[in-house]
Design an enzyme around this catalytic site. Structure first.
Site, PDB file in Angstrom:
ATOM      1  N   ARG A 274       0.840  -1.216   0.000  1.00  0.00           N
ATOM      2  CA  ARG A 274       0.000   0.000   0.000  1.00  0.00           C
ATOM      3  C   ARG A 274       0.870   1.258   0.000  1.00  0.00           C
ATOM      4  NH1 ARG A 274      -1.807   2.339   4.438  1.00  0.00           N
ATOM      5  NH2 ARG A 274      -2.182   0.433   5.616  1.00  0.00           N
TER       6      ARG A 274
ATOM      7  N   ASP B  46      -7.953  16.547 -15.808  1.00  0.00           N
ATOM      8  CA  ASP B  46      -8.199  15.141 -16.128  1.00  0.00           C
ATOM      9  C   ASP B  46      -7.844  14.972 -17.601  1.00  0.00           C
ATOM     10  OD1 ASP B  46      -9.262  12.696 -16.931  1.00  0.00           O
ATOM     11  OD2 ASP B  46     -10.931  12.793 -15.504  1.00  0.00           O
TER      12      ASP B  46
ATOM     13  N   LYS C 125      -8.475   3.594 -19.535  1.00  0.00           N
ATOM     14  CA  LYS C 125      -8.804   4.008 -20.912  1.00  0.00           C
ATOM     15  C   LYS C 125      -7.594   3.862 -21.830  1.00  0.00           C
ATOM     16  CE  LYS C 125     -12.441   5.109 -18.582  1.00  0.00           C
ATOM     17  NZ  LYS C 125     -13.397   4.054 -18.315  1.00  0.00           N
TER      18      LYS C 125
END
Ligand code: LCS
Length: 395
Positions: free
Chosen positions: A58, A183, A208
């Site tokens: 993590r 973004d 994407k």
């Protein structure tokens, strides 16, 4: 190897893939949750920050770091942090930089859940948001308030493909001391590098174009400065929305072909947008590469090419749009975008269905709008597929 002086096409193949002692061309996947310490003192030194090293996935993992390095190199950023999804990346940025009482100016044409995250989740913490058409600089200036701490831009915007002026907006943000966040999912770093235009933070849905193969959900945040990087890393370490090593490996593998995939996405989209614009069944087409796009010249200035996303309206509105979506075969009816396969979907009832209706209408996401993510299949075969479906509308 250092990729500093190479082109993006070469950087995409090599960045972040440093060779270990074993000299394998592809580094091994560190599919581990945790790392062994040499001694109790070594563990304590790693935790105190006195010594750098891996502790727990993590907090850091070599496979994830390889991916982060590749995206930092392509975006000309300081460092990146890979997240479990694009939404986790967006959450990391908002949760790091916004405090109760702050105000955000946000593009109105953004991925639907981004508006909902700001409008519901962050509203609970007394954070206010104004959604504006960010392709109009005057509207951004008018929306500013003394409490404005962030200008959040998507360009091209999902799903309308409105283009916002990165240099000008960075100037506005600097003037009022707000952070500029972009973004960059629809462009990928191959077509547009917002940090070079003055943005502070860039983020992506890795799901994407960057991964490109529709087999991973992931996100990434890229910081321009060490200070911002450390602030965001602290939040991500605590909130825990990190990517897992195997998904990081897959995305990093996808990046090797990012530049050549983007080239074909753009070439195909250019042909398909021109075909659609001339088709008798089509009402309107939005593609930044078409001279009819209202910000075509701006797109040509700030993007290397115009991308693989097209949105259009069919004559006859929603009903006719449904006929098209139900009659394509090569283009698949599914949400998501940026993969090698062409996908078609209906924003008002799918990706942007959770948005408040007034905001959706204000943003130009009409009920008839259809969005096409152009894949890397043969352009003429995609066109033939769309032509057959469009002709079924009887126009
Ligand atoms: N930003 C943009 C511009 C997006 O299009 C998406 C997802 C996200 C962030 C969120 O990324 P995720 O958490 O899904 O990795 N966009 C989608 C879309 O338009 N169709 O399906 C997902």
């Amino acid at each position: 190897m250092s990729t500093t002086n190479y082109s993006d096409q070469t950087k995409a193949v090599h960045a972040g893939l440093e060779h270990g002692p074993e000299l394998s061309i592809v580094p091994p996947i560190y599919q581990t949750s945790t790392f062994r310490f040499h001694s109790a003192d070594h563990g304590a030194r790693l935790f105190s920050g006195e010594e750098q090293g891996y502790i727990y996935t993590r907090l850091g993992n070599p496979t994830i770091e390889g991916l982060e390095k590749a995206v930092s190199v392509l975006e000309n950023g300081y460092k990146s942090m890979a997240c479990a999804s694009g939404m986790a990346a967006i959450h990391t940025v908002l949760a790091t930089f916004l405090n109760a009482g702050d105000h955000v100016v946000c593009s109105e044409s953004v991925y639907g859940p981004t508006t909902t995250l700001l409008n519901t989740f962050f509203k609970r913490f007394n954070i206010e948001v104004s959604f504006v058409d960010s392709s109009n600089l005057e509207l951004i200036k008018t929306a500013l308030k003394p409490a404005t701490k962030m200008i959040y831009i998507e360009t091209p915007g999902n799903p309308t493909l409105a283009i916002s002026d990165l240099t000008a907006i960075a100037g506005i943000a600097r003037q009022v001391g707000a952070l500029m966040v972009v973004d960059n999912t629809f462009s990928s770093p191959i077509l547009q590098k917002p940090l070079d235009f003055g943005a502070d933070v860039v983020l992506h849905s890795l799901t994407k174009f960057i991964n490109g193969h529709a087999d991973v959900v992931g996100g990434i945040v890229v910081a321009r400065t060490e200070e911002h990087y450390l602030q965001m890393r602290k939040v991500l370490n605590l909130t825990g929305g990190v990517i897992d090593p195997f998904n990081a490996f897959l995305v990093h593998r996808g990046i090797k072909t990012l530049a050549i995939r983007m080239k074909t996405h753009c070439e195909n989209a250019r042909k398909i947008a021109a075909f659609l614009e001339d088709h008798p069944a089509i009402q309107s087409v939005s593609y930044p590469g078409l001279p009819s796009h209202p910000q075509h010249e701006l797109a040509a200035r700030q993007m290397k090419d115009f991308g693989g996303m097209i949105s259009f309206e069919v004559k006859g509105g929603l009903e006719a749009g449904k006929v098209v979506m139900d009659n394509v075969h090569l283009c698949q009816l599914a949400v998501s975008l940026g993969g090698v396969e062409s996908l078609i979907q209906h924003p008002a009832s799918m990706t942007h269905a959770g948005m408040k209706k007034e905001l959706r209408v204000q943003a130009g996401i009409s009920d008839g709008l259809v969005r096409l993510s152009v894949g890397i299949e043969d352009a003429d075969e995609i066109i033939a597929d769309l032509d057959l479906a469009l002709n079924k509308t009887g126009r």
